[in-house]
Enzyme design. Structure first.
Site, mmCIF file in Angstrom:
data_model
loop_
_atom_site.group_PDB
_atom_site.id
_atom_site.type_symbol
_atom_site.label_atom_id
_atom_site.label_comp_id
_atom_site.label_asym_id
_atom_site.label_seq_id
_atom_site.Cartn_x
_atom_site.Cartn_y
_atom_site.Cartn_z
ATOM 1 N N ASN A 9 7.098 -5.177 -2.838
ATOM 2 C CA ASN A 9 6.936 -3.754 -3.153
ATOM 3 C C ASN A 9 8.072 -2.991 -2.478
ATOM 4 O O ASN A 9 8.059 -2.811 -1.264
ATOM 5 C CB ASN A 9 5.571 -3.275 -2.631
ATOM 6 N N TRP A 10 9.017 -2.572 -3.292
ATOM 7 C CA TRP A 10 10.193 -1.895 -2.716
ATOM 8 C C TRP A 10 9.891 -0.454 -2.292
ATOM 9 O O TRP A 10 10.708 0.182 -1.658
ATOM 10 C CB TRP A 10 11.351 -1.918 -3.722
ATOM 11 N N LYS A 11 8.751 0.084 -2.704
ATOM 12 C CA LYS A 11 8.423 1.489 -2.412
ATOM 13 C C LYS A 11 9.594 2.373 -2.866
ATOM 14 O O LYS A 11 10.204 2.062 -3.882
ATOM 15 C CB LYS A 11 8.082 1.651 -0.928
ATOM 16 N N GLU A 96 -0.567 4.119 0.600
ATOM 17 C CA GLU A 96 0.307 5.302 0.603
ATOM 18 C C GLU A 96 -0.087 6.262 -0.523
ATOM 19 O O GLU A 96 0.006 7.480 -0.362
ATOM 20 C CB GLU A 96 1.779 4.853 0.496
ATOM 21 N N GLY A 232 6.496 -5.418 1.873
ATOM 22 C CA GLY A 232 7.288 -4.190 1.800
ATOM 23 C C GLY A 232 8.685 -4.437 2.354
ATOM 24 O O GLY A 232 9.565 -4.964 1.669
ATOM 25 N N GLY A 233 8.882 -4.089 3.610
ATOM 26 C CA GLY A 233 10.210 -4.137 4.241
ATOM 27 C C GLY A 233 10.975 -5.430 4.008
ATOM 28 O O GLY A 233 12.154 -5.414 3.633
HETATM 29 P P1 13P Z 1 5.430 -3.789 4.997
HETATM 30 O O1 13P Z 1 5.605 -5.233 4.593
HETATM 31 O O2 13P Z 1 6.716 -3.054 5.124
HETATM 32 O O3 13P Z 1 4.534 -3.660 6.177
HETATM 33 O O4 13P Z 1 4.669 -3.067 3.776
HETATM 34 C C1 13P Z 1 3.528 -3.645 3.275
HETATM 35 C C2 13P Z 1 3.150 -2.930 2.040
HETATM 36 O O5 13P Z 1 2.690 -1.799 2.082
HETATM 37 C C3 13P Z 1 3.370 -3.613 0.756
HETATM 38 O O6 13P Z 1 2.749 -2.930 -0.275
#
Ligand code: 13P
Length: 249
Positions: A9-11, A96, A232-233
């Site tokens: 998930n690149w957000k 989020e 995410g990250g």
């Molecule tokens: P991180 O891996 O950056 O903690 O994010 C997790 C996330 O929200 C994936 O949707």
């Protein structure tokens, strides 16, 4: 046997250049993983992703959708539109979205239904805050979030949903749930599901999310009820993401 699912998930991150880098890295010989692999880029990169990932094992996911098919909803994107761009999966209920955009359980259900109606598989995200965990509410919160969607879907629809358990306190904090903590919640989600349908509970894919990275992925993915990761990250770094995909087997 559940096929592992690793989703990045690149957000609101990434670039056209990063899409190209992923396309090239995953096209290289020598990469193999038994996992189904997804990248969820921001909307403007969907078409570039479709081109760059064709011929690789990466499938395309979206990060959200509007429950309506079309209409006067400035700034929104519908499932039908996502489908035109080859989107196979969509996140619904990410913390989020729940926290920053006030999406409650009902809106999450509407989005899951809208996705299913156009042939996109929802990844239902659930998870407790730190206060809820400290207050002993983890299981109640998570099962409420799961139940609000899953209990109201038809059996055939439920089969197309994956669930991501993402403890809010572990997202983007570098503080990962321990494998035991994650496993305990995943097992309770699967037990809950088994009340409706034993077979579905066995097939249901449960992903862990929250500071998963190339170093801790193997241990988390080795847990009996963890079938993949929502990352995410670490999904923004080609080598780390590849390593996580490979630790899925
Ligand atoms: P991180 O891996 O950056 O903690 O994010 C997790 C996330 O929200 C994936 O949707």
């Amino acid at each position: 046997m559940r096929k592992p699912l690793i989703a990045g998930n690149w957000k609101m991150n990434g670039s056209a250049e990063l899409i190209e880098a992923f396309g090239q890295a995953f096209a290289e010989d020598g990469f193999s993983s038994s996992a189904e692999i997804l990248i969820h880029p921001p909307f403007p990169y969907l078409e570039a992703a479709r081109r760059a990932f064709s011929g690789t094992c990466i499938e395309i996911g979206a990060q959200t959708l509007n429950p309506l098919h079309s209409g006067a909803r400035t700034g929104e994107v519908s499932g039908q539109m996502l489908r035109e761009f080859g989107v196979e999966y969509v996140l619904v209920g990410h913390s989020e979205r729940r926290q920053l955009y006030q999406e409650g359980d009902e809106q999450v259900y509407d989005r899951a239904l809208a996705a299913l109606s156009v042939g996109i598989k929802p990844i239902l995200c659930v998870g407790e805050t730190l206060e809820e965990r400290d207050g002993g509410q983890t299981e109640a919160v998570v099962l409420r979030q799961v139940g609000h969607v899953m209990a109201r879907l038809e059996p055939e629809q439920r089969r197309r949903v994956a669930i991501a358990y993402e403890p809010v306190w572990a997202i983007g904090t570098g503080r990962t749930a321990t494998p035991d903590q994650a496993q305990a919640v995943m097992a309770s989600i699967r037990r809950y599901q088994a009340q409706f349908d034993r077979e579905l509970a066995d097939e249901l894919r449960l992903l862990y999310g929250g500071s998963m990275n190339a170093s801790n992925a193997s241990e988390l993915l080795a847990q009996e009820d963890i079938d993949g990761g929502l990352i995410g990250g670490a999904s923004l770094k080609v080598d780390d993401f590849k390593a996580i995909c490979q630790s899925a087997g």
